[in-house]
Design a protein around this motif. Structure first.
Motif, PDB file in Angstrom:
ATOM      1  N   TYR A 141      -0.068   3.077  -3.406  1.00  0.00           N
ATOM      2  CA  TYR A 141      -0.546   1.756  -3.814  1.00  0.00           C
ATOM      3  C   TYR A 141       0.619   0.767  -3.906  1.00  0.00           C
ATOM      4  CZ  TYR A 141      -5.439   2.861  -4.769  1.00  0.00           C
ATOM      5  OH  TYR A 141      -6.762   3.190  -4.644  1.00  0.00           O
ATOM      6  N   LYS A 142       1.773   1.236  -4.369  1.00  0.00           N
ATOM      7  CA  LYS A 142       2.947   0.364  -4.427  1.00  0.00           C
ATOM      8  C   LYS A 142       3.318  -0.148  -3.045  1.00  0.00           C
ATOM      9  CE  LYS A 142       5.435   2.574  -8.298  1.00  0.00           C
ATOM     10  NZ  LYS A 142       6.745   3.197  -8.636  1.00  0.00           N
ATOM     11  N   ILE A 143       3.217   0.745  -2.058  1.00  0.00           N
ATOM     12  CA  ILE A 143       3.620   0.401  -0.699  1.00  0.00           C
ATOM     13  C   ILE A 143       2.639  -0.565  -0.051  1.00  0.00           C
ATOM     14  CG2 ILE A 143       4.008   1.312   1.625  1.00  0.00           C
ATOM     15  CD1 ILE A 143       5.042   3.888   0.307  1.00  0.00           C
ATOM     16  N   ILE A 144       1.349  -0.217  -0.082  1.00  0.00           N
ATOM     17  CA  ILE A 144       0.388  -1.006   0.690  1.00  0.00           C
ATOM     18  C   ILE A 144       0.176  -2.389   0.093  1.00  0.00           C
ATOM     19  CG2 ILE A 144      -0.762   1.043   1.570  1.00  0.00           C
ATOM     20  CD1 ILE A 144      -2.978   0.654  -0.400  1.00  0.00           C
ATOM     21  N   ASP A 145       0.489  -2.576  -1.180  1.00  0.00           N
ATOM     22  CA  ASP A 145       0.378  -3.907  -1.777  1.00  0.00           C
ATOM     23  C   ASP A 145       1.333  -4.900  -1.122  1.00  0.00           C
ATOM     24  OD1 ASP A 145      -1.628  -3.241  -3.489  1.00  0.00           O
ATOM     25  OD2 ASP A 145      -0.352  -3.008  -5.266  1.00  0.00           O
ATOM     26  N   LYS A 146       2.392  -4.389  -0.493  1.00  0.00           N
ATOM     27  CA  LYS A 146       3.394  -5.252   0.137  1.00  0.00           C
ATOM     28  C   LYS A 146       3.021  -5.643   1.562  1.00  0.00           C
ATOM     29  CE  LYS A 146       7.206  -3.301  -2.581  1.00  0.00           C
ATOM     30  NZ  LYS A 146       7.392  -4.521  -3.391  1.00  0.00           N
ATOM     31  N   PHE A 147       1.957  -5.044   2.113  1.00  0.00           N
ATOM     32  CA  PHE A 147       1.617  -5.305   3.505  1.00  0.00           C
ATOM     33  C   PHE A 147       0.132  -5.661   3.669  1.00  0.00           C
ATOM     34  CE2 PHE A 147       5.097  -2.160   3.523  1.00  0.00           C
ATOM     35  CZ  PHE A 147       6.063  -2.908   4.192  1.00  0.00           C
ATOM     36  N   PRO A 148      -0.328  -6.686   3.006  1.00  0.00           N
ATOM     37  CA  PRO A 148      -1.750  -7.055   3.139  1.00  0.00           C
ATOM     38  C   PRO A 148      -2.072  -7.483   4.568  1.00  0.00           C
ATOM     39  CG  PRO A 148      -0.505  -8.793   2.035  1.00  0.00           C
ATOM     40  CD  PRO A 148       0.423  -7.632   2.152  1.00  0.00           C
ATOM     41  N   GLY A 149      -3.185  -6.973   5.074  1.00  0.00           N
ATOM     42  CA  GLY A 149      -3.635  -7.382   6.401  1.00  0.00           C
ATOM     43  C   GLY A 149      -2.921  -6.749   7.567  1.00  0.00           C
ATOM     44  N   ALA A 150      -2.005  -5.818   7.312  1.00  0.00           N
ATOM     45  CA  ALA A 150      -1.253  -5.203   8.408  1.00  0.00           C
ATOM     46  C   ALA A 150      -2.068  -4.110   9.090  1.00  0.00           C
ATOM     47  CB  ALA A 150       0.054  -4.617   7.885  1.00  0.00           C
ATOM     48  N   CYS A 151      -1.972  -4.043  10.414  1.00  0.00           N
ATOM     49  CA  CYS A 151      -2.576  -2.961  11.178  1.00  0.00           C
ATOM     50  C   CYS A 151      -1.586  -1.814  11.293  1.00  0.00           C
ATOM     51  CB  CYS A 151      -2.966  -3.446  12.572  1.00  0.00           C
ATOM     52  SG  CYS A 151      -4.311  -4.655  12.563  1.00  0.00           S
ATOM     53  N   LEU A 152      -2.086  -0.598  11.387  1.00  0.00           N
ATOM     54  CA  LEU A 152      -1.249   0.596  11.354  1.00  0.00           C
ATOM     55  C   LEU A 152      -1.069   1.168  12.752  1.00  0.00           C
ATOM     56  CD1 LEU A 152      -3.014   2.268   8.287  1.00  0.00           C
ATOM     57  CD2 LEU A 152      -1.079   0.673   8.256  1.00  0.00           C
ATOM     58  N   VAL A 153       0.186   1.424  13.111  1.00  0.00           N
ATOM     59  CA  VAL A 153       0.505   2.021  14.407  1.00  0.00           C
ATOM     60  C   VAL A 153       1.262   3.317  14.147  1.00  0.00           C
ATOM     61  CG1 VAL A 153       1.663   1.716  16.629  1.00  0.00           C
ATOM     62  CG2 VAL A 153       0.670  -0.266  15.460  1.00  0.00           C
ATOM     63  N   THR A 154       0.662   4.440  14.514  1.00  0.00           N
ATOM     64  CA  THR A 154       1.277   5.735  14.231  1.00  0.00           C
ATOM     65  C   THR A 154       2.230   6.154  15.338  1.00  0.00           C
ATOM     66  OG1 THR A 154      -0.544   6.947  15.259  1.00  0.00           O
ATOM     67  CG2 THR A 154      -0.720   6.483  12.896  1.00  0.00           C
ATOM     68  N   LEU A 155       3.201   6.983  14.959  1.00  0.00           N
ATOM     69  CA  LEU A 155       4.140   7.540  15.923  1.00  0.00           C
ATOM     70  C   LEU A 155       3.719   8.956  16.287  1.00  0.00           C
ATOM     71  CD1 LEU A 155       5.712   5.059  14.864  1.00  0.00           C
ATOM     72  CD2 LEU A 155       7.794   6.353  15.287  1.00  0.00           C
ATOM     73  N   PRO A 156       4.036   9.389  17.498  1.00  0.00           N
ATOM     74  CA  PRO A 156       3.573  10.700  17.967  1.00  0.00           C
ATOM     75  C   PRO A 156       4.343  11.852  17.332  1.00  0.00           C
ATOM     76  CG  PRO A 156       5.004   9.701  19.612  1.00  0.00           C
ATOM     77  CD  PRO A 156       4.802   8.675  18.530  1.00  0.00           C
ATOM     78  N   SER A 157       3.636  12.970  17.125  1.00  0.00           N
ATOM     79  CA  SER A 157       4.252  14.170  16.571  1.00  0.00           C
ATOM     80  C   SER A 157       3.426  15.368  17.013  1.00  0.00           C
ATOM     81  CB  SER A 157       4.297  14.095  15.041  1.00  0.00           C
ATOM     82  OG  SER A 157       4.882  15.264  14.500  1.00  0.00           O
ATOM     83  N   SER A 158       4.029  16.555  16.874  1.00  0.00           N
ATOM     84  CA  SER A 158       3.325  17.781  17.251  1.00  0.00           C
ATOM     85  C   SER A 158       2.189  18.102  16.287  1.00  0.00           C
ATOM     86  CB  SER A 158       4.309  18.960  17.288  1.00  0.00           C
ATOM     87  OG  SER A 158       4.969  19.090  16.039  1.00  0.00           O
ATOM     88  N   TYR A 159       2.240  17.538  15.086  1.00  0.00           N
ATOM     89  CA  TYR A 159       1.177  17.732  14.100  1.00  0.00           C
ATOM     90  C   TYR A 159       0.828  16.358  13.531  1.00  0.00           C
ATOM     91  CZ  TYR A 159      -1.594  19.927  10.414  1.00  0.00           C
ATOM     92  OH  TYR A 159      -2.631  20.308   9.608  1.00  0.00           O
TER      93      TYR A 159
END
Length: 237
Positions: free
Chosen positions: A87-105
């Motif tokens: 919650y601390k983190i996402i409060d700093k990025f309102p309206g941001a879209c999420l782009v994930t990085l690739p991994s084996s899992y």
């Protein structure tokens, strides 16, 4: 709050110390600045533990690799601290879209879904892919190599040249001090049209040298996208 590892490699939460992983909300998230990018990690990794481990048996347990495991009933114990920090983190990025990085899992994808459940963010999972040996060699800049790293770089280039050019590159097999010379990811250009141009938040599982996540940010910026930051589950050591 930290973690213990049993003799049979099961990860457990220990509220009496901060060894191997610091999970308490008062000491998280962890901020790390790279050129043009600020990352925030949910949990702080630490080398404070036994000498044989590098501070991340938890991620091995989540991936079920190297013999590490974590039971579901134990994993639930981390939820209160995880939610409080997130919650601390996402409060700093309102309206941001999420782009994930690739991994084996798919830990990054799982983390992105947890964020989206709390703020309704849109997730993009296949914008990036791991680079092939041929792509890494094509993007390598020999003029950027520092003199003290030249011998190790030559050795790594020799290793790359022996591999199948279509093989995917894994930086985990490379020494930390030379990782920044190689770009381990590529962008799926045909999917870029799906992305909004502003407020993109990168999501990855673990920070090490920051090479992967900074290269991802640079690739997006080169294509005229705005990256507002990055979120990882585990910090760098």
């Amino acid at each position: 709050m930290g973690i213990d590892v049993t003799e049979d490699k099961y990860v457990t939460l220990n509220e009496g110390h901060h060894k191997r992983l610091v999970t308490c909300p008062s000491r998280n998230p962890v901020f790390k600045k790279y050129p043009g990018l600020v990352t925030q990690s949910v949990y702080r990794r630490t080398k404070d533990g036994d000498k044989e481990r590098d501070g991340n048996p938890f991620i091995y347990a989540l991936k079920k690799t190297r013999g590490y495991r974590i039971r579901s009933r134990e994993l639930v114990k981390f939820k209160p601290s995880f939610d409080a920090i997130l919650y601390k983190i996402i409060d700093k990025f309102p309206g941001a879209c999420l782009v994930t990085l690739p991994s084996s899992y798919p830990i990054a994808e799982i983390l992105a879904r947890r964020i989206a459940r709390k703020n309704g963010a849109q997730i993009f999972n296949r914008i990036f892919r791991k680079a092939t040996v041929a792509e890494v060699l094509a993007n390598f800049d020999p003029h950027a190599v520092k003199k003290q790293h030249q011998a190790e770089i030559n050795s790594q280039l020799a290793t790359f040249n022996k591999l199948d050019p279509n093989e995917l590159v894994n930086l985990k097999e490379m020494r930390n001090r030379i990782r920044s010379y190689f770009n381990p990811i590529s962008i799926n250009s045909d999917l870029l049209g799906q992305l909004p141009t502003t407020k993109l938040l990168l999501v990855d599982d673990l920070l090490s040298t920051g090479t992967t996540i900074t290269n991802a940010a640079n690739l997006l910026k080169y294509n005229n996208f705005t990256v507002v930051g990055a979120v990882c589950l585990f910090s760098a050591l």
